[in-house]
Design a protein around this motif. Sequence first.
Motif, PDB file in Angstrom:
ATOM      1  N   LYS A 103       0.829  -1.210   0.000  1.00  0.00           N
ATOM      2  CA  LYS A 103       0.000   0.000   0.000  1.00  0.00           C
ATOM      3  C   LYS A 103       0.854   1.247   0.000  1.00  0.00           C
ATOM      4  O   LYS A 103       0.581   2.215  -0.721  1.00  0.00           O
ATOM      5  CB  LYS A 103      -0.939  -0.003   1.215  1.00  0.00           C
ATOM      6  N   TYR A 127      -9.168  -1.226  -5.890  1.00  0.00           N
ATOM      7  CA  TYR A 127      -8.594  -0.825  -4.602  1.00  0.00           C
ATOM      8  C   TYR A 127      -8.553   0.704  -4.569  1.00  0.00           C
ATOM      9  O   TYR A 127      -7.984   1.329  -5.481  1.00  0.00           O
ATOM     10  CB  TYR A 127      -7.197  -1.431  -4.517  1.00  0.00           C
ATOM     11  N   ASN A 173      -4.337  -4.968 -11.509  1.00  0.00           N
ATOM     12  CA  ASN A 173      -4.328  -5.750 -10.277  1.00  0.00           C
ATOM     13  C   ASN A 173      -4.979  -7.101 -10.554  1.00  0.00           C
ATOM     14  O   ASN A 173      -6.189  -7.229 -10.486  1.00  0.00           O
ATOM     15  CB  ASN A 173      -5.080  -4.985  -9.179  1.00  0.00           C
ATOM     16  N   ASN A 177      -8.691  -7.442  -6.838  1.00  0.00           N
ATOM     17  CA  ASN A 177      -9.517  -6.969  -5.742  1.00  0.00           C
ATOM     18  C   ASN A 177     -10.296  -5.756  -6.257  1.00  0.00           C
ATOM     19  O   ASN A 177      -9.684  -4.811  -6.734  1.00  0.00           O
ATOM     20  CB  ASN A 177      -8.641  -6.551  -4.558  1.00  0.00           C
ATOM     21  N   ASP A 205      -0.292  -4.647  -9.451  1.00  0.00           N
ATOM     22  CA  ASP A 205      -0.426  -4.965  -8.031  1.00  0.00           C
ATOM     23  C   ASP A 205      -0.627  -6.469  -7.899  1.00  0.00           C
ATOM     24  O   ASP A 205      -1.652  -7.009  -8.301  1.00  0.00           O
ATOM     25  CB  ASP A 205      -1.630  -4.183  -7.475  1.00  0.00           C
ATOM     26  N   TYR A 356     -15.826   0.949  -4.348  1.00  0.00           N
ATOM     27  CA  TYR A 356     -14.636   0.671  -5.148  1.00  0.00           C
ATOM     28  C   TYR A 356     -14.665   1.404  -6.476  1.00  0.00           C
ATOM     29  O   TYR A 356     -13.770   1.217  -7.297  1.00  0.00           O
ATOM     30  CB  TYR A 356     -14.519  -0.837  -5.397  1.00  0.00           C
TER      31      TYR A 356
END
Length: 390
Positions: A103, A127, A173, A177, A205, A356
């Motif tokens: 992060k 994210y 990512n 997520n 990510d 999100y």
Amino acid sequence: MVKTSERLNNIPPYLFVEIDKKVAAAKAKGIDIISLGVGDPDTPTLQTVVDAMHIAIDNPKNHDYPSYNGTEGFRKASAKWMKKRFGVDLDPETEIMSNIGSKEAIAHVFFAYVDDGDYTLIPDPAYPVYKNATILAGGTPYTMPLLEENGYLPDFDKIPEDIAKKSKIMFLNYPNNPTGAVCDLDFLKKAVDFCKKYDILLCQDMAYCEMTYDGYVSPSVFEIEGAKDVALEFYSHSKSYNMTGWRVGFVAGNKDAIKALGDLKNNLDSGTFKAIQEAAEKAYDMPTEDLKALNDMYKERRDVMEAGLRELGWNVKPSKATFYLWLPVTKGMTSEEFVTAMLEKADIVVPPGNGYGKYGEGYFRIALTKPKEVLQEVINRMKKAGIRYE
């Protein structure tokens, strides 16, 4: 009171902070809440890592400032793991850097590259840090919709050329997520080609790359020839080894981007405690059966939850990765209305999809971070409360 910056005012409240507030408020009323909100493993850090930490923390050599780019041992161990896992060669001196959990590094890379007026290409839903860090750095996020009909993969052909020419960073990512979607090497090659064409830094990510099921194996962008010319990958020990609180991982890839990120970090942080990095090296040597047991546990939870949701009317396809399920809300309801009903009628906390991003509206996410018996209780509560997908 001194006025806060406009940049701070422009970002929404962090989703998971708001979830924690809801959980705390309900518990204060004596309500038996089941929270499937935050993706925080509920089982302990693997014992081999904990044992290594006990030894490392007693060593006075680990008590001073760490090197800014990470200890030599951790960087070499990370490069060795990348070679073993993906078959890619990385120089631990110039192409690997430790991070304080991914992060931190994800947020910092925007400050290293984004100026006022620059664009970033951000998936949606995603994210929240990708978008919020863009705003804090003074840039403008351009949304790449992740749509169910496209397998939750962005369509690079839909990005306007004038936006692409003004973009500095593209974030991907996968495993994803919040959707749990996965990608293959063909998709990653398209991303590399696009970013080379428009001189964009490709950031992937990889927080969930080891959390996969049913034979799926997550690829690295560096398996694509020439990817190191334009790409970084962000790795975290948090989910793979149950180390969310340890705040450790690494960034790999383009040496110039590693240096730029390092130059920024040198001025903003002092690195991860050396004892943690030493213990984190041991995670790479975990027996295959131990990691398999961890994934088998999540797969079993996935199967319990998906079977129960099918009984309640959801058409659920088995998730191949992450410990998240991404599901449409009951027809006729918004994301906020659905999660409110889950809390008020069934004492269950789940995050709304629109937390999100715009394209998350109409969905909600479930984190499989409770034992299978608790997940079965979730299904029972939903049945009792009449919460179904109609």
